[in-house]
Design an enzyme around this catalytic site. Structure first.
Site, PDB file in Angstrom:
ATOM      1  N   ARG A 199       0.814  -1.230   0.000  1.00 54.71           N
ATOM      2  CA  ARG A 199       0.000   0.000   0.000  1.00 54.71           C
ATOM      3  C   ARG A 199       0.845   1.278   0.000  1.00 54.71           C
ATOM      4  NH1 ARG A 199      -2.498  -3.398   3.452  1.00 54.71           N
ATOM      5  NH2 ARG A 199      -4.406  -4.315   2.614  1.00 54.71           N
ATOM      6  N   LYS A 231       2.290  11.545 -11.481  1.00 57.78           N
ATOM      7  CA  LYS A 231       1.430  10.598 -12.208  1.00 57.78           C
ATOM      8  C   LYS A 231       2.239   9.329 -12.437  1.00 57.78           C
ATOM      9  CE  LYS A 231      -1.624  13.480 -15.002  1.00 57.78           C
ATOM     10  NZ  LYS A 231      -2.050  13.756 -16.378  1.00 57.78           N
ATOM     11  N   GLU A 283       8.490  19.091 -25.257  1.00 60.44           N
ATOM     12  CA  GLU A 283       7.813  19.357 -23.975  1.00 60.44           C
ATOM     13  C   GLU A 283       8.398  20.625 -23.325  1.00 60.44           C
ATOM     14  OE1 GLU A 283       5.216  17.519 -23.216  1.00 60.44           O
ATOM     15  OE2 GLU A 283       5.541  15.484 -23.987  1.00 60.44           O
ATOM     16  N   LYS A 288       6.171  23.231 -14.528  1.00 56.29           N
ATOM     17  CA  LYS A 288       5.305  22.078 -14.255  1.00 56.29           C
ATOM     18  C   LYS A 288       4.915  22.084 -12.771  1.00 56.29           C
ATOM     19  CE  LYS A 288       4.098  17.367 -14.946  1.00 56.29           C
ATOM     20  NZ  LYS A 288       4.270  16.103 -15.627  1.00 56.29           N
ATOM     21  N   GLU A 314      -5.420  17.246 -11.610  1.00 59.72           N
ATOM     22  CA  GLU A 314      -5.898  17.609 -12.952  1.00 59.72           C
ATOM     23  C   GLU A 314      -7.402  17.813 -13.039  1.00 59.72           C
ATOM     24  OE1 GLU A 314      -3.691  15.802 -16.185  1.00 59.72           O
ATOM     25  OE2 GLU A 314      -5.397  16.041 -17.524  1.00 59.72           O
ATOM     26  N   ARG A 340      -4.173  22.027 -14.780  1.00 56.82           N
ATOM     27  CA  ARG A 340      -3.145  21.037 -15.140  1.00 56.82           C
ATOM     28  C   ARG A 340      -3.331  20.536 -16.571  1.00 56.82           C
ATOM     29  NH1 ARG A 340      -0.405  16.188 -11.429  1.00 56.82           N
ATOM     30  NH2 ARG A 340       0.968  15.468 -13.089  1.00 56.82           N
ATOM     31  N   ASN A 344      -1.352  19.601 -21.491  1.00 57.25           N
ATOM     32  CA  ASN A 344      -1.636  18.734 -22.637  1.00 57.25           C
ATOM     33  C   ASN A 344      -1.637  19.489 -23.961  1.00 57.25           C
ATOM     34  OD1 ASN A 344      -1.888  16.369 -21.144  1.00 57.25           O
ATOM     35  ND2 ASN A 344      -3.986  16.885 -20.573  1.00 57.25           N
ATOM     36  N   HIS A 388      -1.295  17.637 -27.210  1.00 55.35           N
ATOM     37  CA  HIS A 388      -1.377  16.208 -26.916  1.00 55.35           C
ATOM     38  C   HIS A 388      -2.618  15.520 -27.493  1.00 55.35           C
ATOM     39  CE1 HIS A 388       2.050  16.988 -24.408  1.00 55.35           C
ATOM     40  NE2 HIS A 388       2.117  15.733 -24.012  1.00 55.35           N
ATOM     41  N   HIS A 416      -1.699  12.512 -29.551  1.00 54.44           N
ATOM     42  CA  HIS A 416      -2.115  11.143 -29.237  1.00 54.44           C
ATOM     43  C   HIS A 416      -2.798  10.498 -30.437  1.00 54.44           C
ATOM     44  CE1 HIS A 416      -2.180  12.171 -24.663  1.00 54.44           C
ATOM     45  NE2 HIS A 416      -0.999  11.752 -25.058  1.00 54.44           N
ATOM     46  N   HIS A 464       6.720  10.084 -28.889  1.00 55.14           N
ATOM     47  CA  HIS A 464       5.679  10.920 -28.292  1.00 55.14           C
ATOM     48  C   HIS A 464       5.947  12.416 -28.538  1.00 55.14           C
ATOM     49  CE1 HIS A 464       2.828  12.434 -25.362  1.00 55.14           C
ATOM     50  NE2 HIS A 464       3.807  13.083 -24.763  1.00 55.14           N
TER      51      HIS A 464
HETATM   52  N1  LIG Z   1       3.948  10.486 -15.575  1.00 58.83           N
HETATM   53  C1  LIG Z   1       3.836  11.524 -16.362  1.00 58.83           C
HETATM   54  O1  LIG Z   1       3.421  12.605 -15.964  1.00 58.83           O
HETATM   55  C2  LIG Z   1       4.251  11.380 -17.783  1.00 58.83           C
HETATM   56  C3  LIG Z   1       4.424  12.508 -18.582  1.00 58.83           C
HETATM   57  C4  LIG Z   1       4.889  12.356 -19.875  1.00 58.83           C
HETATM   58  C5  LIG Z   1       5.182  11.076 -20.357  1.00 58.83           C
HETATM   59  N2  LIG Z   1       4.993  10.002 -19.553  1.00 58.83           N
HETATM   60  C6  LIG Z   1       5.321   8.651 -20.019  1.00 58.83           C
HETATM   61  O2  LIG Z   1       6.712   8.590 -20.281  1.00 58.83           O
HETATM   62  C7  LIG Z   1       6.969   7.617 -21.259  1.00 58.83           C
HETATM   63  C8  LIG Z   1       7.934   8.179 -22.274  1.00 58.83           C
HETATM   64  O3  LIG Z   1       9.128   8.513 -21.617  1.00 58.83           O
HETATM   65  P1  LIG Z   1      10.501   8.674 -22.401  1.00 58.83           P
HETATM   66  O4  LIG Z   1      10.315   9.570 -23.547  1.00 58.83           O
HETATM   67  O5  LIG Z   1      11.534   8.996 -21.390  1.00 58.83           O
HETATM   68  O6  LIG Z   1      10.709   7.228 -23.058  1.00 58.83           O
HETATM   69  P2  LIG Z   1      11.449   5.907 -22.579  1.00 58.83           P
HETATM   70  O7  LIG Z   1      11.425   5.746 -21.132  1.00 58.83           O
HETATM   71  O8  LIG Z   1      10.920   4.798 -23.409  1.00 58.83           O
HETATM   72  O9  LIG Z   1      12.952   6.175 -23.045  1.00 58.83           O
HETATM   73  C9  LIG Z   1      13.223   6.352 -24.413  1.00 58.83           C
HETATM   74  C10 LIG Z   1      14.366   5.429 -24.893  1.00 58.83           C
HETATM   75  O10 LIG Z   1      15.617   5.959 -24.468  1.00 58.83           O
HETATM   76  C11 LIG Z   1      16.351   4.979 -23.751  1.00 58.83           C
HETATM   77  N3  LIG Z   1      17.130   5.720 -22.770  1.00 58.83           N
HETATM   78  C12 LIG Z   1      16.674   6.325 -21.653  1.00 58.83           C
HETATM   79  N4  LIG Z   1      17.653   7.022 -21.065  1.00 58.83           N
HETATM   80  C13 LIG Z   1      18.756   6.837 -21.811  1.00 58.83           C
HETATM   81  C14 LIG Z   1      20.087   7.305 -21.722  1.00 58.83           C
HETATM   82  N5  LIG Z   1      20.466   8.135 -20.756  1.00 58.83           N
HETATM   83  N6  LIG Z   1      20.972   6.892 -22.628  1.00 58.83           N
HETATM   84  C15 LIG Z   1      20.583   6.064 -23.639  1.00 58.83           C
HETATM   85  N7  LIG Z   1      19.343   5.608 -23.807  1.00 58.83           N
HETATM   86  C16 LIG Z   1      18.437   6.000 -22.898  1.00 58.83           C
HETATM   87  C17 LIG Z   1      15.300   4.065 -23.189  1.00 58.83           C
HETATM   88  O11 LIG Z   1      15.836   2.806 -22.861  1.00 58.83           O
HETATM   89  C18 LIG Z   1      14.299   4.028 -24.332  1.00 58.83           C
HETATM   90  O12 LIG Z   1      14.722   3.118 -25.304  1.00 58.83           O
HETATM   91  C19 LIG Z   1       5.622   7.213 -21.823  1.00 58.83           C
HETATM   92  O13 LIG Z   1       5.271   5.961 -21.317  1.00 58.83           O
HETATM   93  C20 LIG Z   1       4.679   8.274 -21.325  1.00 58.83           C
HETATM   94  O14 LIG Z   1       3.357   7.789 -21.136  1.00 58.83           O
HETATM   95  C21 LIG Z   1       4.539  10.127 -18.298  1.00 58.83           C
HETATM   96 ZN   LIG Z   2       3.816  14.663 -23.370  1.00 58.33          ZN
END
Ligand SMILES: NC(=O)c1ccc[n+]([C@@H]2O[C@H](COP(=O)([O-])OP(=O)(O)OC[C@H]3O[C@@H](n4cnc5c(N)ncnc54)[C@H](O)[C@@H]3O)[C@@H](O)[C@H]2O)c1
Ligand SMILES: [Zn+2]
Length: 360
Positions: free
Chosen positions: A120, A142, A184, A226, A236, A240, A244, A247, A251, A264
């Protein structure tokens, strides 16, 4: 090193931003309740950073084990979550064990959700390694995983103990991922911070060369924006949603093209241009402002030409995006640079025209 604090009463926490922070174990240590941590990372990052981090932790007599997941958005799912639970149970982790997310947004989201739900709720620390995760996903609490019927459909709001953003880790990040993260960064300027947008225009070349002090400032200003928004509206229910910007369009593009074909941030960049285009048609944005947005996105090497998707498909996909009120899609649109609104009060014919643009 810069330190920002996210002010959420008893859930407040610091974000440390700097160079070489991975070796500064006291940042982690000062947030541990017990000298026992579990690191969650993936197969790409493990050979780059995991041994180093484990060695540093051992030097500080912190007991550590790691969980290495496959790499990719497709693994942000139940199976990976259960791999984490299995390991935590096998290692007899208690309430005071801290989970550390070492990776991009995928690892951060899934680790945060595991931390929110194991026993939990146990503490967790974010060590984001992509630009996107340093400026966006690691801030705001999130967490979650995907379901086969929808992205990010299972999750929780759960804040970390701290976030450690080490810009050195960006050196190994593929250029395309870096550019995607910049979408972003630019978003924050557009939705609420004109000065930041202007600063980005001035410093974009240095930023793209990853000049350390510029990068730290860009990450700090992004996180601050942020943080301001999240502090006003943690769950949100209102403002908040301006985060987006681009987005709802983005999306739809990610979905139509097949997840993983466009990053993305790349899809969001097109979405930002679509929002700008529609805002200009509404005369909420001048021609000059519109071109400034276009130019900045182009300098970041983000794709600017929209993919070919039919109008019907766009509208169908955008309507699925949880933001339809009385049959009309709510969108984040610009009112000049540095100001935005969440509205369904736009002319539908301009939305249709925007979705059919072949080149901005
Ligand atoms: N929680 C939130 O508020 C929020 C906001 C925006 C996005 N997200 C989520 O985040 C995710 C996308 O995140 P992302 O863009 O970081 O993608 P990701 O985590 O898939 O990383 C992108 C790629 O880069 C590689 N990588 C990461 N760090 C590296 C480094 N230092 N050197 C070499 N390779 C590296 C990873 O292994 C992956 O292949 C999605 O799932 C999205 O839904 C969440
Ligand atoms: Zn985004």
């Amino acid at each position: 090193m810069k330190t920002l604090t996210i002010q959420l009463k008893e859930r407040s926490y610091p974000i440390y931003i700097g160079k070489g922070l991975l070796s500064q174990i006291q940042l982690i240590e000062s947030h541990l309740k017990q000298k026992h941590v579990a690191i969650v990372t993936n197969k790409t990052l493990a050979p780059l950073y995991l041994d180093r981090l484990i060695n540093f932790l051992h030097q500080h007599k912190i007991k550590v084990f790691s969980i290495i997941l496959p790499d990719g958005e497709t693994y942000k799912n139940q199976d990976s979550l259960h791999l984490i639970y299995d390991a935590l149970l096998k290692e007899k982790c208690e309430r005071n064990t801290t989970l550390i997310a070492l990776g991009g947004g995928v690892i951060g989201d899934i680790t945060g959700y595991a931390a929110a739900t194991y026993l939990r709720g146990i503490p967790f620390i974010q060590i984001p390694t992509t630009l996107l995760s340093q400026v966006d996903s690691s801030v705001g609490g999130k967490t979650g995983i995907n379901h086969s019927l929808g992205k990010n459909m299972i999750g929780a709001f759960y804040q970390p103990q701290c976030v450690i953003a080490d810009i050195e880790s960006l050196k190994t990040l593929p250029q395309r991922e870096f550019s995607a993260g910049m979408a972003e960064v630019i978003k924050y300027g557009l939705i609420r911070d004109y000065d930041f947008f202007e600063w980005l225009e001035k410093n974009i070349d240095g930023l793209m060369q990853q000049d350390a002090s510029l990068l730290i400032e860009a990450i700090e200003r992004s996180c601050q924006n942020k943080a301001d928004v999240v502090e006003m509206d943690e769950h949100e229910s209102g403002v908040r949603a301006t985060l987006n910007l681009g987005h709802t369009f983005g999306h739809a593009i990610e979905n139509a093209m097949g997840y993983g074909v466009w990053l993305h941030g790349e899809a969001v960049a097109i979405g930002i241009m679509m929002a700008a285009h529609l805002s200009r048609l509404m005369q909420w944005l001048t021609d000059d402002e519109y071109h400034r947005i276009f130019n900045l996105l182009q300098k970041v090497n983000l794709p600017i030409d929209p993919p070919i998707i039919s109008l019907e498909r766009y509208l169908a996909l955008m309507s699925m995006d949880k933001k339809v009120v009385n049959g009309k899609i709510r969108l984040v649109l610009q009112k000049g640079i540095g100001d935005s609104v969440i509205t369904s009060d736009y002319d539908e014919k301009y939305l249709r025209a925007t979705l059919q643009v072949k080149k901005f």
